[in-house]
Design an enzyme around this catalytic site. Structure first.
Site, PDB file in Angstrom:
ATOM      1  N   HIS A 179       0.588   5.738   7.873  1.00  0.00           N
ATOM      2  CA  HIS A 179       0.414   6.230   6.513  1.00  0.00           C
ATOM      3  C   HIS A 179       1.460   5.632   5.582  1.00  0.00           C
ATOM      4  CE1 HIS A 179      -0.015   9.364   3.283  1.00  0.00           C
ATOM      5  NE2 HIS A 179      -1.271   9.117   3.558  1.00  0.00           N
ATOM      6  N   CYS A 180       2.671   5.486   6.080  1.00  0.00           N
ATOM      7  CA  CYS A 180       3.771   4.957   5.261  1.00  0.00           C
ATOM      8  C   CYS A 180       3.535   3.514   4.825  1.00  0.00           C
ATOM      9  CB  CYS A 180       5.088   5.011   6.040  1.00  0.00           C
ATOM     10  SG  CYS A 180       5.628   6.646   6.536  1.00  0.00           S
ATOM     11  N   ILE A 181       2.872   2.722   5.665  1.00  0.00           N
ATOM     12  CA  ILE A 181       2.742   1.290   5.344  1.00  0.00           C
ATOM     13  C   ILE A 181       1.470   0.977   4.555  1.00  0.00           C
ATOM     14  CG2 ILE A 181       4.091   0.561   7.343  1.00  0.00           C
ATOM     15  CD1 ILE A 181       1.443  -0.276   8.660  1.00  0.00           C
TER      16      ILE A 181
END
Length: 327
Positions: A317-319
């Site tokens: 999700h972060c990337i």
């Protein structure tokens, strides 16, 4: 009417950051690249209608990326500092005139990791792909918030109200800014995020919407889980705010090189046909996939290794940052 779509609503594309800078990845860079490529390939499911674009910082990284992904995955070069595009790319809302990206200020997660290119990567990506965007005059990372597409937003006090972002901003002021920027109505405030999370408590490691008014939050199953009280407090606050809470197993106490790391199954990505769930070689890996599968019966839920990515501080999700499909 302007609206911030939920992540499970249709996407036209998704941007994914590709790790390359050896200074940022002194260990495990090749493994991290392989994990990101596996994620990109999984989301680029045949017939998904979601264009997957890997964003690379230079030509050498782009060559490495092309050697790892399917031909349907686009690879572009756009310089940046770090790969966490959830926090630096625009957050797109849908309005009467179509999509509009909200570009918030970014200061390297409270001044901890300020790197050249991260402050304007959002504006450059929007321009490159012909998308409208507007600058917001305050600091906010995309990983700090999650929305259900129906006017509800969840976040943490630890991050959004942190003095290292917007000094002097109180809860009422922050809620008003969130409502104005993202056209949401109800803001649910959780407390702290996960232990050892360098983002100061991003909510996408703690609580995620899976349906309108419904969030998933981990629960501890072992006495040594460093986040047991944090999970319980988040669940109580969410329920008090009128949200339905579904509890999923925690990744438990997880260490990297002897230090606690913020391993979380909550950092899943919801694509058009696939949900990618991070796996850490932990006891609850398979259970997490099975239980998230029950929440998304219309999608293929798969577990993918994220152990190397976690060395950098995040996961799928972060990337990534999705671009909704205009109505």
């Amino acid at each position: 009417m302007t609206r911030w779509p939920a992540e499970w609503e249709p996407h036209q594309a998704v941007w994914i950051g590709f790790p390359g800078d050896p200074a940022e990845w002194p260990q495990g860079r090749d493994a991290a690249q392989q994990e990101v490529a596996a994620f990109a390939n999984a989301v680029a499911d045949e017939g998904a209608g979601e264009t997957v674009v890997l964003i690379c910082r230079d030509a050498a990284d782009a060559d490495s990326a092309r050697g790892l992904v399917q031909s349907c995955v686009e690879v572009v070069i756009e310089p940046f500092g770090d790969i966490w595009l959830r926090d630096t790319a625009p957050i797109f809302v849908l309005g009467p005139d179509g999509l509009d990206g909200r570009n918030f200020g970014f200061n390297g997660w409270g001044g901890k990791y300020e790197m050249a290119g991260d402050q304007d990567i959002g504006q450059r990506l929007a321009g490159r792909f012909g998308l409208t965007d507007s600058a917001q005059d305050w600091i906010l990372e995309g990983g700090a918030i999650d929305g259900d597409g129906d006017g509800r937003l969840v976040t943490t006090e630890q991050c959004v109200l942190n003095a290292n972002r917007n000094q002097g901003l109180d809860k009422d002021q922050a809620a008003a800014r969130l409502r104005e920027a993202l056209a949401v109505e109800d803001v649910c405030w959780l407390g702290d995020g996960l232990a050892a999370d360098h983002t100061d408590g991003h909510v996408d490691n703690l609580a995620r919407f899976v349906a309108p008014g419904t969030v998933v939050i981990p629960h501890a199953e072992t006495d040594d889980d460093p986040n047991a009280e944090i999970f319980d407090n988040a669940a109580r606050r969410a329920e008090s705010a009128g949200l339905t809470v579904v509890k999923l197993p925690s990744a438990g106490k997880y260490e990297v090189d002897g230090d606690i790391a913020p391993a979380s199954y909550m950092n899943f990505y919801i694509g058009n046909t696939v949900v990618a769930v991070p796996q850490y070689g932990a006891a609850n890996d398979i259970r997490a996939v099975d239980e998230i599968s029950a929440l998304f019966p219309d999608r293929k839920v798969i577990g993918l290794s994220s152990q190397a990515l976690l060395r950098g501080g995040g996961s799928f999700h972060c990337i990534s940052q999705q671009i909704p499909l205009p109505a």
